[in-house]
Design a protein around this motif. Structure first.
Motif, mmCIF file in Angstrom:
data_model
loop_
_atom_site.group_PDB
_atom_site.id
_atom_site.type_symbol
_atom_site.label_atom_id
_atom_site.label_comp_id
_atom_site.label_asym_id
_atom_site.label_seq_id
_atom_site.Cartn_x
_atom_site.Cartn_y
_atom_site.Cartn_z
ATOM 1 N N LYS A 123 3.037 11.933 8.628
ATOM 2 C CA LYS A 123 3.852 12.457 9.689
ATOM 3 C C LYS A 123 2.830 13.147 10.783
ATOM 4 N N ASP A 124 1.583 13.732 10.401
ATOM 5 C CA ASP A 124 0.788 14.210 11.094
ATOM 6 C C ASP A 124 -0.576 13.272 11.197
ATOM 7 N N GLY A 125 -0.379 12.047 10.526
ATOM 8 C CA GLY A 125 -1.670 11.164 10.677
ATOM 9 C C GLY A 125 -2.132 10.474 11.888
ATOM 10 N N VAL A 126 -3.372 10.094 11.901
ATOM 11 C CA VAL A 126 -3.911 9.322 13.106
ATOM 12 C C VAL A 126 -4.047 8.089 12.793
ATOM 13 N N PHE A 127 -4.094 7.172 13.932
ATOM 14 C CA PHE A 127 -4.288 5.931 13.865
ATOM 15 C C PHE A 127 -5.607 5.740 14.855
ATOM 16 N N ILE A 152 1.023 -1.038 0.081
ATOM 17 C CA ILE A 152 -0.022 0.132 -0.059
ATOM 18 C C ILE A 152 0.795 1.280 -0.096
ATOM 19 N N LEU A 153 1.874 1.158 0.774
ATOM 20 C CA LEU A 153 2.866 2.308 0.974
ATOM 21 C C LEU A 153 3.450 2.758 -0.623
ATOM 22 N N ASN A 154 3.828 1.706 -1.184
ATOM 23 C CA ASN A 154 4.626 1.820 -2.625
ATOM 24 C C ASN A 154 3.679 2.209 -3.650
ATOM 25 N N LYS A 155 2.359 1.739 -3.624
ATOM 26 C CA LYS A 155 1.340 1.800 -4.586
ATOM 27 C C LYS A 155 0.357 3.350 -4.246
ATOM 28 N N HIS A 156 0.135 3.516 -3.104
ATOM 29 C CA HIS A 156 -0.713 4.606 -2.670
ATOM 30 C C HIS A 156 -0.179 5.578 -1.687
ATOM 31 N N GLY A 157 0.836 5.632 -1.264
ATOM 32 C CA GLY A 157 1.572 6.418 -0.422
ATOM 33 C C GLY A 157 1.146 6.345 1.115
ATOM 34 N N LYS A 158 1.542 7.064 1.916
ATOM 35 C CA LYS A 158 1.344 7.148 3.333
ATOM 36 C C LYS A 158 -0.119 7.583 3.430
ATOM 37 N N ARG A 159 -0.764 7.370 4.698
ATOM 38 C CA ARG A 159 -2.182 7.584 4.938
ATOM 39 C C ARG A 159 -2.326 8.510 6.017
ATOM 40 N N ASN A 160 -3.103 9.312 6.011
ATOM 41 C CA ASN A 160 -3.457 10.324 7.106
ATOM 42 C C ASN A 160 -4.350 10.065 8.199
ATOM 43 N N LEU A 161 -5.338 8.908 7.581
ATOM 44 C CA LEU A 161 -6.177 8.379 8.592
ATOM 45 C C LEU A 161 -6.043 6.677 8.473
#
Ligand code: TYD
Length: 404
Positions: free
Chosen positions: A177-181, A142-151
């Motif tokens: 960086k400022d994402g929320v899990f 997912i990281l490679n294909k769609h990039g980082k997630r902010n939620l």
């Protein structure tokens, strides 16, 4: 030893393995359901984990959207997320039938769901859904294909995953960086306070507290900045997690929950031993109520073929001699039999009729919703039986205090 058993709930089946018929019962799979407390990280976990593919597969029966309570619960949360986070790109881990993601745009949402029947549903709805178990491999993809997630969101899934280090390693890498899990699962303190031992079953590999999650995420340089206690699923806890250097300020809720947990001694093994004693008494009391009703040859119907009730039926040795049958609105549970206890499941239309005077509230976590729906049953002299927080009957006389 850091992990000690405090509760033995005996031989249990896979909760999701509803039987089409009662042939070949000798092939039914059972495992020993024992529950442990780890005094190093305060985590409550099963002693023996069931193989994930035995529980989560293309026959998975539970549909999160089957309850109105859950639909509005996730709608509310989605509104909160939209307020908190700008330009959301969301990932849901364990998306079930899409009850949460349907509130977000198809363009910026990705889901992971190992039960292919459910993943097909959300893929058909237009949400990219990977039909795999959550691990570092899919996280990297997912990281490679769609990039980082902010939620990153997950409901009633983190507690299903045996290897939590794997979970948090992958979340750490994928979270912006400022994402929320955000994740929510049944709360161990609610279990202790309501004697809901049926929260222990194969899928619930762990039951979390604020203390245990804080201990687990420390080494990944993640922190809890907000925490909420929820009424759903019989008492849940929702964590809001960010990177240690994330922009979110710690809310007051965090120290409040920590104090509550310490006050309730969830970090002491003795608390769990006391709980186990209460559960043994709860079993005796429930069996007495059911057996007394049965003396008068009345039918007793179970309301909801829940996973939770599988633990009760198998621990208390309840079968169709005590609960005649169960009603459930979920189509793919109907006309099957419950695992281990072998009680038939019918649709409510077929199973609920005027002759029924006793209903066991197996889906007790929807007590309010069900009692409001079935108020005429009580008005006509019907009686609910529940075991939470202690075994008792609910009639028209005492219903008000039960649902207030
Ligand atoms: P759920 O609360 O998800 O419990 P578990 O996680 O232990 O399975 O399941 C509730 C079950 O009850 C589900 O199969 C749907 C059923 N149900 C009804 O049949 N009628 C109702 O009115 C409600 C609210 C639930």
């Amino acid at each position: 030893m850091t992990k000690k058993v405090f509760l033995n709930l005996g031989k249990q089946p896979v909760t999701n393995s509803y039987l089409k018929n009662l042939d070949n019962l000798d092939k039914e799979y059972f495992y020993n359901l024992k529950v442990t407390y780890n005094d190093k990280n305060n985590l409550v976990s099963l002693k023996n984990f069931v193989k994930p593919t035995m529980m989560f597969n293309s026959k998975y029966a539970h549909r999160a959207s089957s309850s109105k309570t859950m639909q509005s619960h996730f709608k509310e949360l989605s509104k909160e997320c939209k307020k908190k986070i700008k330009n959301i790109n969301c990932l849901e881990i364990g998306s079930n039938d899409g009850v949460f993601i349907k509130n977000f745009s198809k363009k910026n949402t990705i889901a992971v769901e190992p039960c292919s029947n459910l993943a097909n549903l959300t893929n058909d709805m237009g949400y990219i859904t990977y039909p795999v178990f959550w691990n570092q491999k899919i996280s990297n993809k997912i990281l490679n294909k769609h990039g980082k997630r902010n939620l990153i969101f997950s409901a009633n899934t983190m507690s299903h995953i045996e290897d939590l280090d794997e979970v948090f390693t992958s979340i750490k890498k994928l979270l912006d960086k400022d994402g929320v899990f955000i994740f929510e699962d049944p709360y161990i303190l609610s279990v202790l306070q309501t004697n809901s031992y049926d929260q222990f079953y194969d899928e619930h590999a762990h039951l979390f507290s604020y203390l245990s999650i804080t201990n687990l995420i420390k080494k990944f340089e993640l922190r809890v900045f907000d925490v909420k206690i929820l009424n759903v699923h019989g008492g849940s806890i929702r964590f809001y997690i960010c990177h240690n250097d994330g922009k979110y300020k710690k809310k007051r809720s965090v120290s409040r929950i920590l104090n509550i947990e310490l006050k309730n001694k969830i970090n002491k093994f003795q608390t769990y031993k006391n709980f186990a004693n209460k559960i043994r008494r709860s079993k005796k009391k429930l069996l007495k109520i059911l057996k007394d009703i049965k003396k008068s040859k009345k039918l007793i119907v179970g309301y909801g073929a829940t996973y939770k009730s599988s633990t009760i039926y198998n621990y208390c040795n309840i079968n169709s001699k005590l609960i005649d049958y169960i009603v459930d609105t979920t189509k793919n549970k109907q006309n099957k039999f419950t695992p281990g206890s072998h009680i038939k499941i019918l649709s409510p239309i077929k199973g609920l009729h005027k002759e029924i005077k006793y209903i066991f509230l197996a889906a007790w976590n929807f007590k309010k919703e069900i009692i409001n729906k079935e108020i005429n049953f009580l008005k006509e002299g019907g009686c609910f039986i529940t075991h939470v927080p202690y075994p008792r009957t609910i009639t028209l006389k005492n219903v008000r205090k039960e649902i207030s």
